[in-house]
Every structure is written in structure tokens, then in C-alpha cells.
Motif scaffolding. Structure first.
Motif, short mmCIF file in Angstrom:
data_model
loop_
_atom_site.label_atom_id
_atom_site.label_comp_id
_atom_site.label_asym_id
_atom_site.label_seq_id
_atom_site.Cartn_x
_atom_site.Cartn_y
_atom_site.Cartn_z
N GLY A 138 15.61 42.94 62.68
CA GLY A 138 15.51 41.62 63.29
C GLY A 138 15.62 41.72 64.93
O GLY A 138 15.40 42.74 65.55
N THR A 255 19.86 40.89 63.91
CA THR A 255 20.13 39.63 63.06
C THR A 255 19.81 39.74 61.86
O THR A 255 20.24 38.80 60.90
N GLU A 256 19.05 40.75 61.27
CA GLU A 256 18.69 41.01 60.04
C GLU A 256 18.94 42.48 59.23
O GLU A 256 18.60 42.62 58.23
#
Length: 364
Positions: A138, A255-256
Motif C-alpha cells: 500500500g 498501509t497494507e
């Protein structure tokens, strides 16, 4: 090519360059003339020379500068003044001012400057970079870089230079980690930090000088925060005062997902990935980089890449790394955030390139 400085690291460069069809080593020089003669005898086209004669030789187009950090700027300037391009070991120089003078002289002379580390061009860092660029974690948010050792005096018979200007853990090992972070997350805007010197003397534990106490002139534990232009924040710890760590040399958090990245002082450290909600980390296949990379691939990359902006192990990148390190030292001393005064492009990625190709014609 001429090589100045034939210490321990030169053997790794010689192995790579002697196997490549891109260069011919025509001259070698060292403060120890006997060492220079021994090395020259093993190279079919090389002659042992004094440093001055090598820098002036018409048979040398490129100078490989493998001297100690304190001599980097002097040798680079000598090569540039003779109209030769130069590639040096890290750091580019021991001060930002000296690093700037190298690049300014090169620009005036119309020659190129390159610098280690080139470990970041191997499959380790380049696979991690490809994973980031492909969106696997992400949006990148943060990274950590950790190098701890109890001290080079445990194994090195002459460790004095590690505890002098340009040889402390930040300037000795920091270039690997900071260059890797720039490849992964882009250039750096500002830094904050702190440092300490827990030991004023070190005792040599190996070799004929074992038992001898040597003075420490630099801080040997440095920690800081690097703010990247992208907004990502990297924390860095470089220490010669700790026993061991279980932390990954580099971790990148998005973020991922998260990446655990191998030692940037090697070319092919493994990269593992953990997705959001995964139960553990999974080893990634090789995605990019020079396969079976070795010292000297940055020099070969520089020589073969004629459009200046496409080279990867450039003097401009090395100057930015030097700026980050000197700024971190200043931030630690003065106790406030320091903005960098240099910039650098994030280097081009390296396609997955087999050893036979990068030793030969290579592929961009």
C-alpha cells in the motif's frame, strides 16, 4: 582503469572487474609499493605505479578510489584534475564541504563521479523496491534501519580508523542503510537525532596488536529520524556499543503490509512480506536487481550508462547521503531538526539481470 588503494576491500572489486569485459585494469597504486607490485603481477595489463603517476597516466580513463575515507576527497580531486572520471568507496568524503568540492570540480572538468555503496543494486534492496513500487504494502508510511555491533576491534587487527572522523558507525555503515532507504522511499528532506560515546577507548582483541588500547574520537551510538520528501519517516540506529539485535536490518511499513528487508551491506539479502491480517511473513521471489551482485557493479553501471541521469551509483546520490549523515550529526550535537541542503533523484530501478549480462554488455 587505475585503482588507488589495495586494502582488504580491493580484492572484492578486483574479482568483479577482472571478470568483466567492460574494463581493463591498467594501473594500481598503494602506499605499500610491494603490495602494488603483487597485485599488478596478477593482472595481465596492469603496472604498479605511484599514486601521482597513476593519476597522470594516459592509460587510465577511470580511477577507482579505494583509499581510507580521509583520503577520498584528495584522490578524487587529483583524478578529476587530470580529466578522469572517478568512482570511490563510501563515504564520498568525510565532510559535506569536501563532497561538494568533488562534484563541483567534476562538473567544471566535464567528468563523472560515482560512489559506493552499490550493494543497493543487488536483488535484495531492488526486490524490496519492486514490491513497494508494485503496491504490495500500500502507501509507504515508515521504515526502520538498525545496525548494531560490539565494535570492530573484536575482529579487525587495525581498527583505529573506525573511531576517527569518517569511520564512525554512521559514516562507515550508514551509507548502506541511508542509500537503501533512498532507493526504497526517495530522497530526504530533514533529520533529527541524538548520539553518544559510551567508551573513550577500545581494546584491540585480534592480531599482533591484541591488548592495545586505542582512543575513540567520535560518537559510536547514533540514532535519528529521517523525514523523506514523500512524507515517509525512517528511524535509524547505528551503533558500535551493542551486543546484538533481533530486528531486521530494514523494515518498511505501509498501509497494507510490511516488508522485512535483508542486510543492505550484502547484495542478495532476502525480503519477506506480511499482508494486512496475514498470520506471518512470506519470502518473496526475486523481482529485480543484479543477480549475484558483487562490489564493482555500481562502477560498471556508471561506465555503461551514458545519459548522466540514468546512472544509479552517482556522486549526486552519494552527496545526498553524506548530507543526511552530517546533518544527523549536527542535529544530535545541536539538539534540533536540521534541513538538508542537497537533493537527489530516486535512482532508476534495476531490472532483474543475470550475472552473465551485467558482467558483459548488461541491460538497462
Amino acid at each position: 582503469m587505475g585503482i588507488v588503494g589495495l586494502g582488504v576491500i580491493s580484492a572484492a572489486y578486483l574479482e568483479t572487474l577482472a571478470a568483466s569485459d567492460a574494463v581493463v585494469i591498467t594501473a594500481v597504486a598503494d602506499l605499500d609499493p610491494g603490495r602494488a607490485r603483487t597485485v599488478a603481477a596478477a593482472l595481465p595489463a596492469a603496472r604498479a605505479m605511484t599514486v601521482a603517476d597513476l593519476l597522470a597516466s594516459d592509460d587510465v580513463d577511470t580511477v577507482l578510489n579505494l583509499t581510507t575515507p580521509a583520503a577520498h576527497a584528495e584522490i578524487a580531486a587529483g583524478a578529476i584534475n587530470q580529466g578522469k572520471q572517478v568512482y570511490g568507496e563510501k563515504p564520498l568524503a568525510v565532510t559535506l564541504a569536501k563532497g561538494r568540492s568533488i562534484l563541483e570540480a567534476a562538473a567544471h572538468a566535464g567528468v563523472r563521479v560515482g560512489s559506493a555503496p552499490d550493494t543497493v543494486l543487488g536483488t535484495g534492496i531492488q526486490t524490496a523496491r519492486a514490491a513497494i513500487d508494485n503496491g504490495l504494502i500500500g502507501h509507504p508510511v515508515a521504515a526502520s534501519a538498525v545496525m548494531v555491533t560490539a565494535g570492530h576491534e573484536l575482529w579487525h587487527p587495525n581498527p583505529d580508523f573506525y573511531y576517527r572522523e569518517g569511520g564512525d558507525p554512521l559514516f562507515d555503515m550508514g551509507p548502506y542503510y541511508i542509500a537503501a532507504l533512498i532507493h526504497l522511499l526517495g530522497p530526504i528532506r530533514s533529520v533529527t537525532g541524538a548520539s553518544s560515546r559510551p567508551q573513550d577507548h577500545r581494546v584491540i582483541r585480534a592480531g599482533p596488536r591484541a591488548g592495545e588500547s586505542i582512543p575513540v574520537f567520535v560518537d559510536t551510538h547514533v540514532t535519528g529520524v529521517l523525514e523523506h520528501v514523500s512524507g515517509a519517516l525512517s528511524t535509524i540506529t547505528m551503533s558500535c556499543d551493542c551486543t546484538a539485535t533481533v530486528a531486521s536490518p530494514i523494515e518498511v511499513h505501509g498501509t497494507e503490509g510490511t516488508l522485512c528487508v535483508g542486510d543492505p551491506n550484502t547484495f542478495d539479502g532476502p525480503t519477506s512480506h506480511r499482508r494486512l491480517n496475514d498470520g506471518g511473513f512470506h519470502l518473496l521471489d526475486l523481482l529485480a536487481g543484479y543477480v549475484d551482485g558483487a562490489r564493482g557493479i555500481g562502477l560498471l553501471d556508471l561506465i555503461r550508462t551514458l545519459p548522466r541521469h540514468n546512472a544509479r551509483a552517482t556522486g549526486e546520490l552519494a552527496l545526498h547521503v553524506l548530507d543526511a549523515m552530517e546533518s544527523l550529526q549536527r542535529a544530535a550535537t545541536e539538539g534540533h531538526r536540521v534541513d538538508l541542503t542537497t537533493d537527489a533523484d530516486r535512482p532508476d530501478p534495476v531490472l532483474l539481470t543475470p550475472r552473465a549480462e551485467w558482467l558483459g554488455a548488461g541491460r538497462r
